[in-house]
Motif scaffolding. Structure first.
Motif, PDB file in Angstrom:
ATOM      1  N   SER A 297      31.153 105.218 -92.475  1.00 50.55           N
ATOM      2  CA  SER A 297      31.288 103.988 -93.536  1.00 50.55           C
ATOM      3  C   SER A 297      32.614 104.486 -94.426  1.00 50.55           C
ATOM      4  O   SER A 297      33.432 103.363 -94.684  1.00 50.55           O
TER       5      SER A 297
ATOM      6  N   GLU B 195      29.309  98.406-102.132  1.00 49.48           N
ATOM      7  CA  GLU B 195      29.080  99.643-101.458  1.00 49.48           C
ATOM      8  C   GLU B 195      27.726 100.304-101.832  1.00 49.48           C
ATOM      9  O   GLU B 195      26.894 100.734-101.081  1.00 49.48           O
ATOM     10  N   HIS B 196      27.604 100.536-103.211  1.00 49.53           N
ATOM     11  CA  HIS B 196      26.360 101.176-103.694  1.00 49.53           C
ATOM     12  C   HIS B 196      25.155 100.218-103.455  1.00 49.53           C
ATOM     13  O   HIS B 196      24.235 100.614-103.212  1.00 49.53           O
TER      14      HIS B 196
ATOM     15  N   GLU C  21      24.190 100.733 -99.958  1.00 49.90           N
ATOM     16  CA  GLU C  21      23.667 101.792 -99.745  1.00 49.90           C
ATOM     17  C   GLU C  21      22.105 102.080-100.111  1.00 49.90           C
ATOM     18  O   GLU C  21      21.181 102.418 -99.552  1.00 49.90           O
TER      19      GLU C  21
ATOM     20  N   HIS D  18      18.720 102.242 -98.086  1.00 46.84           N
ATOM     21  CA  HIS D  18      17.815 103.499 -98.224  1.00 46.84           C
ATOM     22  C   HIS D  18      16.415 102.816 -98.534  1.00 46.84           C
ATOM     23  O   HIS D  18      15.472 103.731 -98.343  1.00 46.84           O
TER      24      HIS D  18
END
Length: 821
Positions: free
Chosen positions: A3, A805-806, A809, A813
């Motif tokens: 990534s 991006e965060h 992610e 998750h």
């Protein structure tokens, strides 16, 4: 690691050139999805921008409110305007704060001068009225283009079945208007209209006639589809698709050059007509929003107030999107609410007024054109004259459940197919894909009269309440009268065999529409989703309505029907069920609520049916949200990687700014500039060895206290201009960002002052700031970057790309945890 490599790639101007000059199907495919994978770009990141060293980069100042004054000081320093100042490169995000500061400065300047002379006063009046003028022009153009598209699409759609000998430019209905030889049962047959079998074979009935009409229907459908995808491929790759996901992204501040240009407008208008006429399972309502926004963008260039300010231009685009929905559904108020609820990112009160005015003007122009000849703005306008009863809420809610399930299934299936299209060999040949889908659609659709006809005409037939003037199969009930009337005025009668035949045909049409819509939305032709979704819901609703109607007729003594449905009473309206089903399915796909109810309300013109619509739409949204909160447009935004922070999503995680900021623990240290102890050679070395679009400025390497933020582009312009206009600027010259020059030896070369390009008030947060607050700041202020400090010492930076991006992610998750549960 993979990534990180993905996000390290950049997207420069050459990517767009490769799109516009696409010479193969593979290149065209990249034009709308693969090349424009903005998750792999550094477009909106000031630290991670993809710029080659020394390029003429056009990024604005970042962050704080001092951006506008920095630009002004730079212009004062350089003494003459520099081309490119205040503009943006392709695939970059605008700086909302800087743009608003520029507009306030412009407004103050005009107000300060308007009392100096009559000329300045007239200029201030023109500036004040320019906003109303640009939305007026947008509304006029949107209404006119919508009328032309409606008329041309109807004519080409009828051309697949035959031609009018008396006037080639008449469609089937217009051809038979003046005929005195039509009958009530066969009102669409007249001597002036000839099918292709009659023209070629000279016979109207028989197997040979059927096969010839079948062949010509398929031939014209393939011809229209091929011409549409070819025009898109050669002239305007951005003309494909619905356009609403891209419009939402653009309104959030992203730049896509050419997406709202004149070539896109021209090709989208032409190919939209061809795509609708080809019979593909798509609609023209969504693309009409794109067409209207193209008009708004083009007209905004006539007024410097909007052409030189990207934030102000987006106010025009918000009004244009309202005008687009206004002419698509004949719903001006619904258009304004659609712009507010669904597409707009920044919607001040004055934009609300102008959106309403643009929608009003567009609707007035379309009504003046009267494209359908029924004095209405849409083909399927309907009025009901019977009330609904309380027990009907149960089937209405069931339709809402169906709409939510359909929406969730469609989003997942369509996104899976679009993702597969990008990764398989078949997806690299969009022309072949369009021809294949068009061929399957035409071949399967022709035998069924409900799939053969135009989707808007199908919705009209499904919405229509049965009466003495209706000759549809859906209205073939056994008469409860003495035989003087073939079809009773009330629909509560025993269904004749024609109704049951129609039910089977509608069931097959429902399955066909569901399957083909999944594979059609996302093709490289203009394709809207409103009409196919409404058609699926209308078919399901009409089937449910007829079932409830017959249940009430044969079991009128049940406790549910006993109070309201007496024998012979007009109790159930199947057309109302079709309308509720259409709203439920459209809501399930798009997750619209208030605007959708108002749009459908404006289609029917009756306040009485607000409660059934609200119940079905809310049920549809709740059921759909249970499987995923994203609508189809948000899903396509995420699929294409557009940098879009959805304001509807809630951030519920407990991460802090230090968890998201760059650099991370194992990353290279942050590239920074010092305020007064760097030479020009060191500065140029940093610029040449990095691709960052901006650099924090600190006091010194020892203290690392934050001073401000300087853009790479501004630094490059200032250096080039100083070398050209000032003598003594050499590689050993000291560069300083302070107010006063540092103390230098007598033999030192002339220093270079760059304070005028320094943003002294960049947005900063501490490392312990919750990300919930940081995300909220980015959404509400439209930030592109935010610096992270601890006790005034610079630690790192957070960009819009880092936040996206965060969020991704965290989503990846959390989803496995849900699956494990």
């Amino acid at each position: 690691m993979e990534s990180e490599q993905l996000f390290s790639r950049g997207l420069g101007r050459n990517s767009y050139n490769s799109i516009t000059s696409a010479s193969s199907d593979e290149e065209l495919l990249d034009g709308a999805g693969v090349i424009m994978d903005f998750h792999t770009t550094e477009d909106d990141s000031l630290l991670d921008g993809d710029t080659s060293p020394g390029s003429n980069y056009a990024m604005p100042n970042g962050g704080g409110g001092a951006g506008a004054s920095s630009s002004t000081h730079l212009l004062d320093l350089l003494e003459e305007p520099i081309p490119g100042v205040g503009t943006y490169d392709d695939f970059h995000t605008i700086d909302w704060v800087r743009e608003k500061c520029k507009d306030r400065e412009r407004h103050r300047k005009i107000n300060s001068k308007k009392k100096e002379s009559a000329w300045e006063f007239s200029k201030s009046l023109c500036d004040a009225w320019s906003g109303w003028l640009v939305v007026t022009l947008t509304g006029l153009a949107s209404g006119a283009l919508a009328g032309v598209i409606d008329i041309a699409a109807d004519w080409l759609n009828d051309l697949k079945e035959g031609v009018c000998l008396s006037a080639m430019w008449f469609n089937h209905e217009q051809c038979c208007w003046d005929s005195n030889e039509t009958t009530f049962a066969e009102r669409d047959k007249c001597p002036q209209w000839k099918t292709w079998a009659e023209l070629i074979l000279g016979q109207a009935e028989g197997p040979g006639s059927y096969i010839m009409n079948y062949f010509m229907f398929t031939f014209w459908a393939l011809s229209f589809a091929f011409l549409a995808v070819s025009l898109v491929k050669v002239f305007a790759p951005y003309a494909c698709g619905s356009g609403i996901p891209e419009i939402k992204t653009i309104l959030s501040g992203f730049i896509i050059r050419g997406y709202l240009g004149k070539w896109t407008l021209m090709i989208k208008t032409i190919t939209l007509v061809l795509a609708v006429a080809s019979g593909l399972s798509l609609g023209k309502e969504g693309p009409l929003v794109h067409v209207a926004c193209c008009c708004g963008n083009i007209f905004s260039y006539l007024f410097p107030k909007y052409s030189k300010n990207e934030a102000k231009k987006r106010e025009v685009l918000s009004a244009a999107s309202a005008a687009g929905v206004s002419v698509a559904f004949g719903a001006p108020i619904g258009g304004v609410l659609f712009s507010l609820e669904e597409v707009s990112y920044y919607f001040p009160l004055k934009t609300l007024w102008r959106s309403f005015f643009a929608a009003l003007v567009a609707a007035f122009v379309l009504r003046s054109i009267n494209p359908f000849g029924n004095s209405r703005l849409v083909l399927f306008y309907v009025e009901y004259h019977t009330p609904w009863y309380l027990f009907e809420l149960f089937p209405f809610i069931l339709l809402g459940v169906f709409g939510g399930l359909w929406g969730a299934f469609f989003i997942r299936a369509n996104i899976a197919w679009c993702r597969r299209r990008k990764s398989t060999r078949f997806g690299k040949y969009p022309v072949l894909e369009v021809i294949t889908v068009a061929a399957i659609t035409a071949i399967v659709a022709f035998p069924n009269p409900y799939t053969r006809q135009n989707t808007s005409e199908l919705i009209k037939e499904l919405f229509t309440d049965c009466g003495p003037l209706e000759s549809s199969q859906l209205c073939q009930y056994r008469s409860q009268m003495n035989g003087s009337q073939a079809f009773p005025p009330g629909s509560d009668a025993a269904a004749a065999p024609g109704v049951y035949t129609a039910m089977w045909q509608l069931s097959l049409a429902l399955i066909f529409k569901i399957i083909m819509t999944i594979f059609t939305f996302g093709l490289k032709v203009p394709s809207g989703l409103f009409i196919p979704s409404m058609a699926i819901g209308a078919i399901a609703g009409r089937i449910v309505g007829i079932a409830v109607e017959q249940l009430a007729y044969y079991h009128h003594d049940w406790f549910l029907f006993r109070e309201w449905c007496e024998v012979g009473a007009d109790c159930i309206t199947p057309g109302l069920y079709a309308m509720v089903g259409a709203a439920a399915c459209l809501g399930g796909v798009t997750r619209m609520t208030v605007s959708l109810v108002v749009i459908v309300f404006e289609l029917t013109g009756g306040l009485e049916y607000i409660v059934p619509l609200m119940a079905a739409v809310m049920t549809s949204k709740w059921v759909g949200d249970a499987f995923g909160r994203e609508g189809i447009y948000e899903a396509h935004i995420r699929l294409n990687g557009y940098p879009f922070l959805d304001a509807k999503e809630e951030f519920t995680h407990t991460t802090l700014a230090r968890d998201v900021m760059r650099p991370r623990r194992n990353d290279l240290p942050l590239s920074v500039l010092t305020q007064d102890d760097m030479t020009l050679a060191e500065l140029q070395n940093i610029i040449s060895q990095t691709s960052y679009n901006g650099f924090p400025v600190i006091v010194s390497k020892e203290s690392e206290r934050l001073v401000g933020f300087a853009l790479r582009r501004d630094i490059t312009i200032a250096i080039e201009n100083s070398r050209r206009k000032q003598e003594g600027i050499v590689l050993n010259s000291r560069v300083y960002f302070t107010q006063h020059a540092p103390t230098l030896p007598a033999d030192s070369p002339r220093p270079l002052k760059l304070r005028s390009i320094l943003d002294m008030s960049p947005f900063t947060v501490t490392d312990h700031t919750p990300m919930e607050i940081v995300v909220d700041i980015f959404r509400k202020l439209g930030l592109r970057q935010c610096l992270v400090t601890h006790n005034g010492i610079l630690l790192g930076i957070i960009t819009k790309k880092n936040i996206l991006e965060h969020l991704e992610e965290l989503k990846q998750h959390v989803e496995p945890l849900i699956d494990d549960i």
